[in-house]
Design a protein around this motif. Structure first.
Motif, PDB file in Angstrom:
ATOM      1  N   GLY A 150      50.095  26.793  41.587  1.00 55.54           N
ATOM      2  CA  GLY A 150      51.395  27.446  41.522  1.00 55.54           C
ATOM      3  C   GLY A 150      51.296  28.707  40.636  1.00 55.54           C
ATOM      4  N   ILE A 151      52.008  29.372  40.411  1.00 57.58           N
ATOM      5  CA  ILE A 151      52.024  30.502  39.474  1.00 57.58           C
ATOM      6  C   ILE A 151      51.713  30.291  38.132  1.00 57.58           C
ATOM      7  CG2 ILE A 151      54.526  30.382  38.984  1.00 57.58           C
ATOM      8  CD1 ILE A 151      54.481  33.464  39.128  1.00 57.58           C
ATOM      9  N   GLN A 152      52.152  29.014  37.728  1.00 59.13           N
ATOM     10  CA  GLN A 152      51.725  28.556  36.335  1.00 59.13           C
ATOM     11  C   GLN A 152      50.147  28.629  35.997  1.00 59.13           C
ATOM     12  OE1 GLN A 152      54.368  28.560  34.483  1.00 59.13           O
ATOM     13  NE2 GLN A 152      52.944  28.676  32.744  1.00 59.13           N
ATOM     14  N   VAL A 153      49.427  28.130  37.143  1.00 57.38           N
ATOM     15  CA  VAL A 153      48.121  27.934  37.168  1.00 57.38           C
ATOM     16  C   VAL A 153      47.333  29.290  36.877  1.00 57.38           C
ATOM     17  CG1 VAL A 153      46.060  26.959  38.233  1.00 57.38           C
ATOM     18  CG2 VAL A 153      48.355  25.512  38.190  1.00 57.38           C
ATOM     19  N   ILE A 154      47.976  30.124  37.927  1.00 56.26           N
ATOM     20  CA  ILE A 154      47.292  31.492  37.858  1.00 56.26           C
ATOM     21  C   ILE A 154      47.233  32.173  36.699  1.00 56.26           C
ATOM     22  CG2 ILE A 154      47.620  33.646  38.903  1.00 56.26           C
ATOM     23  CD1 ILE A 154      46.523  32.082  40.892  1.00 56.26           C
ATOM     24  N   ARG A 155      48.853  31.858  36.060  1.00 55.03           N
ATOM     25  CA  ARG A 155      48.968  32.584  34.789  1.00 55.03           C
ATOM     26  C   ARG A 155      47.786  31.964  33.689  1.00 55.03           C
ATOM     27  NH1 ARG A 155      55.339  32.872  34.893  1.00 55.03           N
ATOM     28  NH2 ARG A 155      55.269  34.606  36.026  1.00 55.03           N
ATOM     29  N   ASP A 156      47.648  30.576  33.598  1.00 50.33           N
ATOM     30  CA  ASP A 156      47.026  29.923  32.504  1.00 50.33           C
ATOM     31  C   ASP A 156      45.540  29.819  32.921  1.00 50.33           C
ATOM     32  OD1 ASP A 156      49.304  29.704  31.493  1.00 50.33           O
ATOM     33  OD2 ASP A 156      49.704  27.484  31.980  1.00 50.33           O
ATOM     34  N   LYS A 157      45.495  29.170  33.872  1.00 49.02           N
ATOM     35  CA  LYS A 157      43.911  28.618  34.070  1.00 49.02           C
ATOM     36  C   LYS A 157      42.919  30.117  34.351  1.00 49.02           C
ATOM     37  CE  LYS A 157      41.680  24.785  36.186  1.00 49.02           C
ATOM     38  NZ  LYS A 157      41.634  23.652  37.393  1.00 49.02           N
ATOM     39  N   VAL A 158      43.399  30.696  35.478  1.00 51.92           N
ATOM     40  CA  VAL A 158      42.750  31.748  35.867  1.00 51.92           C
ATOM     41  C   VAL A 158      42.477  33.011  34.842  1.00 51.92           C
ATOM     42  CG1 VAL A 158      42.845  33.763  37.330  1.00 51.92           C
ATOM     43  CG2 VAL A 158      43.356  31.309  38.357  1.00 51.92           C
ATOM     44  N   LYS A 159      43.463  33.185  34.172  1.00 53.89           N
ATOM     45  CA  LYS A 159      43.708  34.197  32.989  1.00 53.89           C
ATOM     46  C   LYS A 159      42.762  33.849  32.137  1.00 53.89           C
ATOM     47  CE  LYS A 159      47.874  37.125  32.778  1.00 53.89           C
ATOM     48  NZ  LYS A 159      49.030  37.240  32.573  1.00 53.89           N
ATOM     49  N   ASN A 160      42.966  32.669  31.622  1.00 53.59           N
ATOM     50  CA  ASN A 160      42.040  32.037  30.382  1.00 53.59           C
ATOM     51  C   ASN A 160      40.557  32.149  30.814  1.00 53.59           C
ATOM     52  OD1 ASN A 160      44.101  31.689  28.651  1.00 53.59           O
ATOM     53  ND2 ASN A 160      44.205  29.402  29.088  1.00 53.59           N
ATOM     54  N   PHE A 161      40.456  31.760  32.119  1.00 53.54           N
ATOM     55  CA  PHE A 161      38.891  31.852  32.419  1.00 53.54           C
ATOM     56  C   PHE A 161      38.417  33.329  32.577  1.00 53.54           C
ATOM     57  CE2 PHE A 161      35.850  32.304  35.920  1.00 53.54           C
ATOM     58  CZ  PHE A 161      35.129  31.293  35.655  1.00 53.54           C
TER      59      PHE A 161
ATOM     60  N   ALA B 161      42.983  30.829  50.152  1.00 51.22           N
ATOM     61  CA  ALA B 161      44.289  31.601  49.644  1.00 51.22           C
ATOM     62  C   ALA B 161      45.415  31.659  50.412  1.00 51.22           C
ATOM     63  CB  ALA B 161      43.707  32.912  49.188  1.00 51.22           C
ATOM     64  N   ASP B 162      45.571  31.530  51.728  1.00 49.42           N
ATOM     65  CA  ASP B 162      46.569  31.853  52.563  1.00 49.42           C
ATOM     66  C   ASP B 162      47.546  30.801  52.169  1.00 49.42           C
ATOM     67  OD1 ASP B 162      45.080  29.973  53.565  1.00 49.42           O
ATOM     68  OD2 ASP B 162      44.735  31.143  55.764  1.00 49.42           O
ATOM     69  N   SER B 163      47.325  29.470  51.509  1.00 49.22           N
ATOM     70  CA  SER B 163      48.445  28.475  51.400  1.00 49.22           C
ATOM     71  C   SER B 163      48.811  28.729  49.962  1.00 49.22           C
ATOM     72  CB  SER B 163      48.000  27.146  51.355  1.00 49.22           C
ATOM     73  OG  SER B 163      46.922  27.029  50.460  1.00 49.22           O
ATOM     74  N   MET B 164      48.384  29.937  49.206  1.00 47.42           N
ATOM     75  CA  MET B 164      49.021  30.260  47.967  1.00 47.42           C
ATOM     76  C   MET B 164      50.269  30.775  48.000  1.00 47.42           C
ATOM     77  SD  MET B 164      45.992  31.873  45.923  1.00 47.42           S
ATOM     78  CE  MET B 164      46.713  32.655  44.838  1.00 47.42           C
ATOM     79  N   THR B 165      51.394  30.478  47.188  1.00 47.08           N
ATOM     80  CA  THR B 165      52.811  30.758  47.112  1.00 47.08           C
ATOM     81  C   THR B 165      52.794  32.475  46.920  1.00 47.08           C
ATOM     82  OG1 THR B 165      53.038  30.340  45.051  1.00 47.08           O
ATOM     83  CG2 THR B 165      53.952  28.794  46.767  1.00 47.08           C
ATOM     84  N   GLY B 166      53.584  33.162  47.510  1.00 46.97           N
ATOM     85  CA  GLY B 166      53.721  34.675  47.435  1.00 46.97           C
ATOM     86  C   GLY B 166      53.873  34.963  45.899  1.00 46.97           C
ATOM     87  N   ALA B 167      54.508  34.340  45.056  1.00 45.88           N
ATOM     88  CA  ALA B 167      54.683  34.681  43.767  1.00 45.88           C
ATOM     89  C   ALA B 167      53.306  34.283  42.947  1.00 45.88           C
ATOM     90  CB  ALA B 167      55.700  33.608  42.964  1.00 45.88           C
ATOM     91  N   ALA B 168      52.656  33.362  43.314  1.00 48.29           N
ATOM     92  CA  ALA B 168      51.328  33.218  42.909  1.00 48.29           C
ATOM     93  C   ALA B 168      50.404  34.376  42.907  1.00 48.29           C
ATOM     94  CB  ALA B 168      50.720  31.852  43.282  1.00 48.29           C
ATOM     95  N   GLN B 169      50.416  34.741  44.274  1.00 46.86           N
ATOM     96  CA  GLN B 169      49.802  35.781  44.837  1.00 46.86           C
ATOM     97  C   GLN B 169      50.188  37.106  43.993  1.00 46.86           C
ATOM     98  OE1 GLN B 169      49.134  36.745  49.090  1.00 46.86           O
ATOM     99  NE2 GLN B 169      49.428  34.653  49.547  1.00 46.86           N
ATOM    100  N   ALA B 170      51.324  37.237  43.715  1.00 47.54           N
ATOM    101  CA  ALA B 170      51.763  38.577  42.997  1.00 47.54           C
ATOM    102  C   ALA B 170      51.308  38.519  41.659  1.00 47.54           C
ATOM    103  CB  ALA B 170      53.368  38.717  43.026  1.00 47.54           C
ATOM    104  N   ALA B 171      51.192  37.439  40.937  1.00 45.51           N
ATOM    105  CA  ALA B 171      50.855  37.299  39.644  1.00 45.51           C
ATOM    106  C   ALA B 171      49.252  37.739  39.659  1.00 45.51           C
ATOM    107  CB  ALA B 171      51.235  35.745  39.283  1.00 45.51           C
ATOM    108  N   LEU B 172      48.524  37.460  40.674  1.00 49.32           N
ATOM    109  CA  LEU B 172      47.387  37.562  40.643  1.00 49.32           C
ATOM    110  C   LEU B 172      46.760  39.176  40.551  1.00 49.32           C
ATOM    111  CD1 LEU B 172      44.995  35.636  40.588  1.00 49.32           C
ATOM    112  CD2 LEU B 172      44.756  36.358  43.162  1.00 49.32           C
TER     113      LEU B 172
END
Lengths: 354, 458
Positions: free
Chosen positions: B209-220, B246-257
């Motif tokens: 979800g968007i949370q994982v993108i924000r935390d995990k990906v950003k931290n990494f 990646a096509d099963s990622m939500t739109g919000a998660a993609q936008a956060a990226l």
């Protein structure tokens, strides 16, 4: 005293009566010490469970037959407590996750996690993985199936799943592609006959071939039902006579009777009468798709070919809508009402033509 | 097991091995021969304790070069026969002492080869490979060069390996065409041993979800990577985040990226992998270099399967391989999975075309043909009989519907209008089935409608 069905259930892969090539395949699989996740599917009474148990026995030895019932507790995210009955041995655990209704996802996740996080302690002479048997996978919600796919991959080192389903149309492709699917076709009439003869021989009964024939035909190619019918026949009357009546389940007779009533009179008043009969059936837990199937088969008998196609069309539509909705009685009734109007028109037309 | 028997057997084994290695003239024995003698001693006591022979032979192969042991054995032929007659342990010890002295003398004439020594050691240490790895994993391409068919991306990646900068990637294409394999192989070549620390792989089964993108990906992404490997060799100073499916990622998660991707270019490269490029939002696609992975050609899949058959010692019919290629439709992963399932189920037996049909859950062509033919007659009872039979045989209905569709569209005797009408019913049936309608009623409906259409127009 146990029922014949349980008493004469084959316990090992060698003792299976039919699908022998498949049994050999399963043996090969076990001999290699490791196997992928398995998915058994086939109509009811075709021997899926028997094969699974035989496979487990082949894998772990007779220890799998020492079963115990366990009550497991789960807590949903919304703090609702769930109790699920499981059947387990030291090596495997068997659950029907659809018992949990819409919370099946929690059950699947927790169960597999719990089972998979405990390693087998003495790995000498044993497999280093446990087996989780999930039944009625086709009735799992989509949510649970997606959860399953993640857990399946994650814990492949410590546990294997054996899934069991009646049809795999409702199983998502992601799960199908991760499992080795084993198709278990229903036994043929001939096979059922030979097995009935074998069972009665072991019981010391004398089964006339004509009776065996009729039981086999009436059993709907469902071996479990056939053997149960045999036992019922024995209770009713022994020694057997060739023209002995084979008892059908009473719900089936009740449903047939209902169909006769539909065909006899098409009016709103009748519809209300029939509604009560359907309630009766539903209260007794008869699966709705079986109700539809029997009704369809009975009703089309007195239609001409043009009408038949229309009735099938109706049945397909309402049966589908029934699965979408939550109250089944509406859809069954809608089907009956529609059929009545179609049938009335048909009768009037044929009178006009004459 | 008596001593004589085991000694003879042992000697036979050595003879056999010696024949195999007769050409190996460069061989020189290791320096730690004393250790060797000790091992051999242990070995003989094991024999006397009646342990499993095969196990022992394996140990001896690891200890020493067989030819060497053979030589040693031959020089002491007499003693051996004596020993075998006499099971007394003191005589045994005397024999080995004698042997040890002779070995000393024998080895003094030989040069000590250090390389050989390390070779011996590694052969001792090497563990047997995990036997039950899925072949899909086992035969995943290890280097970019191994990737087949996808020429454009391979040439780009080669430039990157040669020192060019790595852009963000977007791989799309049907399943089983090597998208994940390609990027993993590239990462392995770029980073070598540090490869595990330098990539973050997230696929659809991870929570994304968007949370994982924000935390995990950003931290990494925020951690900088050094430009040298732990062993000192140079290595590109960035990390790779692989977002599989990646096509099963939500739109919000993609936008956060979006912004994350740009901000962290210094340290991190992204590789998005998906089946359908249309489900990736525009701002992301414009930030990436897009590559389409095309389905693999039949020839490529065939040669791969043949290679695996040879490696794994699978006995597979040529027709069976062609059948696998046929049903895989360019999906190499599926092809390999089917092959492995077959091999496992059949044990050592030959795999035939029928086995493939059975295991991949295809419906026999004849059955579909019969069903459509009985629809053409449009007699309800006949259709019903066939449908019931199919349900009893438990063929997966989704597969039947697909095959009916294939049959109808490729049929020459039907008009286009008929085909279109039937396809509509097929679509309806398949969608209803997926939503849980019962198989019997739906298939019956499809067949009846097909019957009507076929009769109407002809």
């Amino acid at each position: 005293m146990s029922l014949y069905v349980d008493k004469y259930r084959p316990t090992s892969l060698q003792k299976l009566d039919y699908h022998l090539a498949q049994a050999q395949h399963l043996k090969n699989l076990v001999n290699q010490g490791d196997f992928p996740h398995l998915l058994f599917f086939g109509p009811p009474g075709s021997g899926k469970k028997t094969r699974i148990m035989a496979l487990l026995r082949e894998l772990y030895g007779p220890g799998v037959e020492r079963l115990r019932m366990e009550q497991l507790n789960f807590t949903t995210p919304s703090n609702k407590k769930l109790d699920i009955m499981t059947v387990a041995s030291n090596y495997h655990i068997e659950v029907n996750p659809s018992d949990a209704g819409i919370y099946d996802r929690v059950v699947v996740m927790d169960l597999i996690k719990n089972a998979a996080q405990t390693h087998q302690l003495d790995s000498s002479g044993q497999r280093d993985f446990k087996v989780i048997v999930l039944t009625e996978v086709d009735r799992l919600t989509k949510d649970a199936q997606h959860a399953l796919r993640r857990t399946m991959e994650k814990y492949i080192a410590t546990c294997r799943l054996i899934l069991c389903a009646n049809s795999i149309s409702q199983v998502i492709p992601a799960i199908k592609s991760r499992c080795l699917a084993m198709r278990v076709p229903a036994p043929s009439i001939e096979q059922i006959k030979t097995i009935l003869q074998q069972v009665s021989k072991k019981e010391g009964l004398n089964l006339p071939p004509e009776l065996a024939d009729r039981i086999a035909v009436k059993s709907d190619r469902n071996l479990r039902r056939a053997i149960l019918m045999l036992e019922t026949c024995k209770v009713q009357q022994y020694p057997f006579t060739p023209d002995q009546e084979v008892m059908e389940p009473d719900w089936l007779m009740f449903l047939r009777d209902t169909c006769k009533q539909i065909l006899s009179e098409q009016s709103p008043k009748k519809l209300i009468d029939i509604r009560n009969r359907f309630y009766e059936l539903l209260v007794h837990g008869i699966p709705t798709d079986i109700i539809f199937k029997v009704m369809l088969d009975e009703l089309v008998k007195s239609c001409d070919s043009n009408l038949k196609a229309k009735v099938v069309d109706l049945a397909a539509l309402y049966e589908y809508q029934m699965h979408q909705g939550s109250k089944v009685i509406f859809h069954i009734e809608a089907f009956v009402a529609n059929f009545m109007s179609l049938y009335l028109n048909y009768l009037e037309e044929s009178v006009m033509l004459e | 097991m008596n001593m004589e028997g085991s000694n003879k057997k042992l000697k036979n084994e050595f003879n056999k091995l010696d024949n195999c290695q007769a050409n190996d003239s460069n061989f020189q024995p290791g320096s730690d021969y004393k250790q060797l003698i000790k091992d051999i001693k242990k070995f003989t006591t094991l024999i006397q304790e009646k342990k499993v022979e095969d196990e022992l032979f394996k140990t001896v192969y690891n200890i020493a070069h067989p030819r060497f042991v053979k030589e040693l054995w031959d020089t002491d032929g007499d003693n051996v026969s004596e020993l075998s007659l006499n099971s007394d342990t003191s005589a045994d010890e005397a024999y080995w002492k004698d042997l040890e002295q002779k070995m000393d003398a024998f080895l003094k004439n030989k040069k000590i080869n250090k390389e050989e020594k390390t070779d011996l050691k590694t052969s001792k240490d090497s563990k047997p490979e995990v036997p039950n790895k899925p072949w899909v994993e086992k035969y995943r391409p290890k280097t970019v060069d191994d990737v087949v068919e996808q020429t454009e991306i391979v040439s780009v990646l080669k430039q990157v390996l040669g020192g060019a900068d790595l852009p963000h990637f977007l791989f799309y294409g049907p399943p089983g065409t090597g998208k994940t394999s390609t990027i993993l192989a590239a990462a392995r070549e770029l980073f070598g041993n540090a490869f595990r620390d330098r990539i973050l792989e997230l696929n659809a089964s991870d929570d994304r979800g968007i949370q994982v993108i924000r935390d995990k990906v950003k931290n990494f992404a925020q951690l900088t990577a050094s430009s040298v490997r732990p062993d000192g060799s140079p290595c590109p100073p960035y990390k790779i985040v692989i977002l599989d499916e990646a096509d099963s990622m939500t739109g919000a998660a993609q936008a956060a990226l979006r912004r994350t991707m740009e901000k962290e270019t210094k340290t991190t490269r992204f590789c998005l992998i998906c089946n359908y490029v249309s489900s990736i939002i525009e701002p992301l696609t414009s930030r990436c270099m897009k590559f389409r992975f095309k389905p693999l050609g039949t020839y490529v899949i065939k040669s791969r399967l043949e290679m695996i058959c040879k490696e794994e010692g699978v006995n597979c019919d040529m027709n069976a391989i062609s059948k696998i290629v046929d049903i895989s439709e360019g999906d190499l992963r599926q092809a390999i999975t089917v092959l492995q399932s077959c091999a496992r189920l059949k044990g050592g037996d030959k795999i035939t075309e029928d086995d493939i049909v059975e295991i991949s859950n295809l419906v026999p062509e004849g059955l579909v043909f019969d069903l459509v033919e009985s629809c053409k007659e449009n007699v309800y009872e006949k259709i019903q009989l066939r449908v019931t039979k199919i349900i009893y045989e438990a063929y997966p209905l989704s597969q039947i519907v697909t095959q009916i569709h294939k049959y109808i569209t490729s049929s020459n005797s039907l008009t286009d209008v008929q085909k279109a009408k039937i396809s509509e019913y097929i679509a309806e049936c398949s969608s209803r089935l997926q939503r849980g309608a019962s198989e019997y009623t739906q298939l019956l409906h499809l067949c009846c409608s097909m019957g009507n259409i076929l009769q109407e127009e002809s």
